[in-house]
Design a protein around this motif. Structure first.
Motif, mmCIF file in Angstrom:
data_model
loop_
_atom_site.group_PDB
_atom_site.id
_atom_site.type_symbol
_atom_site.label_atom_id
_atom_site.label_comp_id
_atom_site.label_asym_id
_atom_site.label_seq_id
_atom_site.Cartn_x
_atom_site.Cartn_y
_atom_site.Cartn_z
ATOM 1 N N VAL A 106 -13.741 11.988 -24.624
ATOM 2 C CA VAL A 106 -14.625 12.831 -25.319
ATOM 3 C C VAL A 106 -16.008 12.169 -25.817
ATOM 4 C CG1 VAL A 106 -13.116 14.324 -26.479
ATOM 5 C CG2 VAL A 106 -13.846 12.579 -27.832
ATOM 6 N N PRO A 107 -17.170 12.825 -25.818
ATOM 7 C CA PRO A 107 -18.463 12.161 -26.305
ATOM 8 C C PRO A 107 -18.198 11.464 -27.799
ATOM 9 C CG PRO A 107 -18.985 14.197 -25.779
ATOM 10 C CD PRO A 107 -17.470 14.274 -25.914
ATOM 11 N N ARG A 108 -18.590 10.010 -27.925
ATOM 12 C CA ARG A 108 -18.624 9.310 -29.026
ATOM 13 C C ARG A 108 -19.148 9.963 -30.373
ATOM 14 N NH1 ARG A 108 -17.924 4.032 -29.643
ATOM 15 N NH2 ARG A 108 -18.632 3.822 -27.506
ATOM 16 N N ALA A 109 -20.004 10.767 -30.575
ATOM 17 C CA ALA A 109 -20.826 11.557 -31.403
ATOM 18 C C ALA A 109 -19.501 12.504 -32.135
ATOM 19 C CB ALA A 109 -21.898 12.249 -31.195
ATOM 20 N N GLU A 110 -19.185 12.352 -33.200
ATOM 21 C CA GLU A 110 -18.145 13.275 -34.072
ATOM 22 C C GLU A 110 -16.781 13.457 -33.050
ATOM 23 O OE1 GLU A 110 -20.549 16.766 -34.963
ATOM 24 O OE2 GLU A 110 -20.895 15.657 -36.979
ATOM 25 N N PHE A 111 -16.550 12.259 -32.439
ATOM 26 C CA PHE A 111 -15.165 12.538 -31.698
ATOM 27 C C PHE A 111 -13.921 12.866 -32.681
ATOM 28 C CE2 PHE A 111 -14.944 8.505 -34.085
ATOM 29 C CZ PHE A 111 -13.537 8.451 -34.080
ATOM 30 N N SER A 244 -7.145 -3.390 -29.196
ATOM 31 C CA SER A 244 -7.392 -3.984 -27.961
ATOM 32 C C SER A 244 -8.479 -4.975 -28.348
ATOM 33 C CB SER A 244 -7.709 -2.828 -27.072
ATOM 34 O OG SER A 244 -8.971 -2.250 -27.244
ATOM 35 N N PRO A 245 -9.107 -5.787 -27.047
ATOM 36 C CA PRO A 245 -10.303 -6.446 -27.181
ATOM 37 C C PRO A 245 -11.617 -5.451 -27.589
ATOM 38 C CG PRO A 245 -8.994 -7.354 -25.799
ATOM 39 C CD PRO A 245 -8.408 -6.188 -26.052
ATOM 40 N N TYR A 246 -11.473 -4.516 -27.346
ATOM 41 C CA TYR A 246 -12.598 -3.368 -27.673
ATOM 42 C C TYR A 246 -12.484 -2.712 -29.020
ATOM 43 C CZ TYR A 246 -13.110 -4.149 -22.500
ATOM 44 O OH TYR A 246 -13.237 -4.804 -21.430
ATOM 45 N N ASP A 247 -13.254 -1.764 -29.479
ATOM 46 C CA ASP A 247 -12.897 -0.950 -30.617
ATOM 47 C C ASP A 247 -12.049 -0.100 -30.475
ATOM 48 O OD1 ASP A 247 -15.325 -2.234 -31.714
ATOM 49 O OD2 ASP A 247 -16.661 -1.021 -30.880
ATOM 50 N N LEU A 269 -17.361 4.493 -20.844
ATOM 51 C CA LEU A 269 -18.789 4.416 -20.683
ATOM 52 C C LEU A 269 -19.207 4.342 -22.393
ATOM 53 C CD1 LEU A 269 -19.516 7.094 -18.184
ATOM 54 C CD2 LEU A 269 -19.332 4.433 -17.828
ATOM 55 N N GLU A 270 -20.438 3.751 -22.394
ATOM 56 C CA GLU A 270 -20.788 3.653 -23.642
ATOM 57 C C GLU A 270 -20.851 4.803 -24.654
ATOM 58 O OE1 GLU A 270 -24.625 1.547 -23.807
ATOM 59 O OE2 GLU A 270 -23.922 -0.177 -22.676
ATOM 60 N N MET A 272 -18.936 7.398 -24.530
ATOM 61 C CA MET A 272 -17.572 8.054 -24.631
ATOM 62 C C MET A 272 -16.397 7.309 -25.266
ATOM 63 S SD MET A 272 -18.103 10.982 -22.781
ATOM 64 C CE MET A 272 -16.521 11.737 -22.135
ATOM 65 N N VAL A 273 -15.463 7.841 -25.567
ATOM 66 C CA VAL A 273 -14.313 7.217 -26.166
ATOM 67 C C VAL A 273 -13.156 7.964 -25.501
ATOM 68 C CG1 VAL A 273 -15.428 6.630 -28.298
ATOM 69 C CG2 VAL A 273 -13.933 8.801 -28.284
ATOM 70 N N THR A 274 -11.836 7.341 -25.501
ATOM 71 C CA THR A 274 -10.489 7.793 -25.033
ATOM 72 C C THR A 274 -9.793 8.191 -26.441
ATOM 73 O OG1 THR A 274 -10.558 6.777 -23.071
ATOM 74 C CG2 THR A 274 -8.462 7.617 -24.094
ATOM 75 N N ILE A 275 -9.242 9.285 -26.628
ATOM 76 C CA ILE A 275 -8.303 9.749 -27.591
ATOM 77 C C ILE A 275 -6.916 9.727 -27.334
ATOM 78 C CG2 ILE A 275 -7.563 11.304 -29.351
ATOM 79 C CD1 ILE A 275 -10.717 12.308 -29.708
ATOM 80 N N TYR A 276 -6.124 9.059 -27.634
ATOM 81 C CA TYR A 276 -4.522 9.185 -27.326
ATOM 82 C C TYR A 276 -3.857 9.837 -28.280
ATOM 83 C CZ TYR A 276 -5.444 5.248 -23.870
ATOM 84 O OH TYR A 276 -5.788 4.526 -22.623
ATOM 85 N N VAL A 277 -2.940 10.583 -27.807
ATOM 86 C CA VAL A 277 -1.858 11.422 -28.481
ATOM 87 C C VAL A 277 -0.692 10.824 -28.409
ATOM 88 C CG1 VAL A 277 -1.146 13.729 -29.266
ATOM 89 C CG2 VAL A 277 -3.551 13.569 -28.157
#
Length: 421
Positions: A106-111, A244-247, A269-270, A272-277
């Motif tokens: 999803v897009p990072r903004a208000e993820f 992880s080594p990331y955020d 990508l900068e 976007m973020v991944t949401i895991y369920v």
């Protein structure tokens, strides 16, 4: 071709290959030797970000050996990277075994508005979820609100450090919110805290921190609150695979459906973020440290690899999909217990117009009383500082006035409750 000639060619070819190999080794050695300490450190960081921890350790060691002794900035960075590497290596020995059932980009903004949580888990909102009285003064893009809407958590700049800290505010009986107060600053050592989520037990806090406890960027932490005095115990890093080594940030638990959520920047990508369920464990269960593909499980290269062979999550995923995400609560006007378990929170819940008039009058009285008590406190402080006889006389007169107003307030309160019957 004669055998002697052929033998000579073979010996020449073998010698050539050996010399070529030696030359390649020498060239690699020269290349490493030619690299600066900063370049070696950067390559080590690249290896670390790719979970190649052994390679990272060697490059960090080479960088340290080559660095100038008086370069304190480099030394601090090298020490930080080495500390994060050691933490990551230790976490690799205890990777939690969880079942990841879905992955969403999803897009990072208000993820966080993509998290499908029932109201019982609390609400995740943006700046608009701040109490109205603080919206113009506070800068934040995320607010956690409890199920009943009486309690809020968010991150904002600290008054005593350069970092952001977690603060809390509670709804008062007159419909206003308490002054935001910082949680224990020990929750984040030399770093920013963000994205708090409080479990329904009121004591288990998940949040993100990029300070001393992190292996790189934001890491998800958990801390337990002592209900007797409000302090928190030493926070713990959740380790792999959550971090992880990331955020990595905003772990939220839906206890009603037995589902957890968290977000990560890994492999994105900068913007976007991944949401895991995932399905949370009641008790932590780790993979064996010698698991063949432990690195891939730690980084969640393929989330299907975390699932049992006969796993079927269709019904659970349908339940989650039916939850409406991003729902924010209507702000309460007050908290008014009315007996027999009945509690009013807003004027439109009151039974009649007389009750609304009575409650408004009582809330106005509480507001005026709070202002009078604040003024009286300031006068007393001034008297303690100056010992002025004039201020002493004014305090005496004002105390009588406040006491008179309190007696009047008791009548207003009584009339208000009569109107609710």
């Amino acid at each position: 071709m004669k055998i002697r000639q052929l033998s000579g060619i073979i010996r020449y070819s073998a010698t050539y290959r050996m010399l070529t190999a030696i030359s390649a080794i020498l060239l690699i050695g020269m290349a490493v030797h030619a690299q600066t300490a900063d370049e070696l450190l950067a390559k080590g960081r690249e290896a670390f970000m790719d979970y190649r921890f052994d390679e990272a350790a060697k490059l960090y060691s080479q960088a340290k050996a080559k660095a100038k002794k008086k370069d304190e900035f480099f030394a601090d960075k090298q020490e930080k990277y080495t500390r994060q590497l050691r933490q990551a290596e230790s976490y690799l020995e205890r990777v939690e075994q969880i079942e990841v059932i879905d992955s969403i980009s999803v897009p990072r903004a208000e993820f966080f508005k993509s998290y499908r949580l029932p109201v019982s888990a609390g609400r995740l909102g943006g700046h608009e979820a701040l109490p109205r009285q603080w919206r113009d003064e506070i800068e934040t893009d995320y607010v956690f609100t409890s199920e009943k809407g009486h309690y809020k958590l968010w991150a904002q700049p600290s008054d005593s450090t350069e970092f952001r800290v977690l603060v809390e505010s509670a709804l008062l009986t007159d419909g206003t919110w308490s002054e935001p107060s910082a949680l224990d600053e020990d929750l984040c050592e030399d770093g920013d805290a963000a994205y708090p989520f409080l479990m329904s037990d009121g004591v288990t806090l998940y949040y993100a921190d990029n300070g001393e406890y992190s292996i790189g960027g934001y890491d998800i932490m958990v801390a337990t609150r002592d209900a007797s005095d409000g302090t928190f115990m030493q926070p713990s890093n959740l380790g792999f695979p959550y971090n992880s080594p990331y955020d990595d940030y905003l772990l939220a638990i839906d206890e009603l459906n037995g589902v957890g959520w968290w977000a990560t920047d890994r492999n994105q990508l900068e913007d976007m973020v991944t949401i895991y369920v995932f399905i949370p464990n009641e008790l932590r269960k780790n993979y064996p440290a010698d698991e063949e593909n432990i690195v891939e499980l730690a980084r969640i290269s393929d989330y299907f690899a975390t699932q049992p062979e006969d796993a079927d999550y269709d019904k659970l995923l349908d339940t989650i999909a039916a939850i409406e995400p991003g729902v924010t609560e209507r702000e309460n006007d007050f908290i008014l217990p009315a007996g027999k378990g009945l509690v009013y929170y807003r004027y439109d819940q009151l039974p009649n117009a007389q009750a609304r008039t009575g409650v408004k009058r009582y809330m106005s009285y509480l507001k005026d009383l709070a202002a009078d008590e604040k003024r009286l406190s300031e006068m007393r402080k001034e008297y303690n500082r100056t010992h002025s006889a004039d201020i002493g006389r004014r305090i005496s007169v004002f105390e009588k006035e406040v006491e008179k107003n309190r007696k009047e307030g008791e009548k207003i309160r009584s009339e208000m409750y009569k109107s609710l019957r």
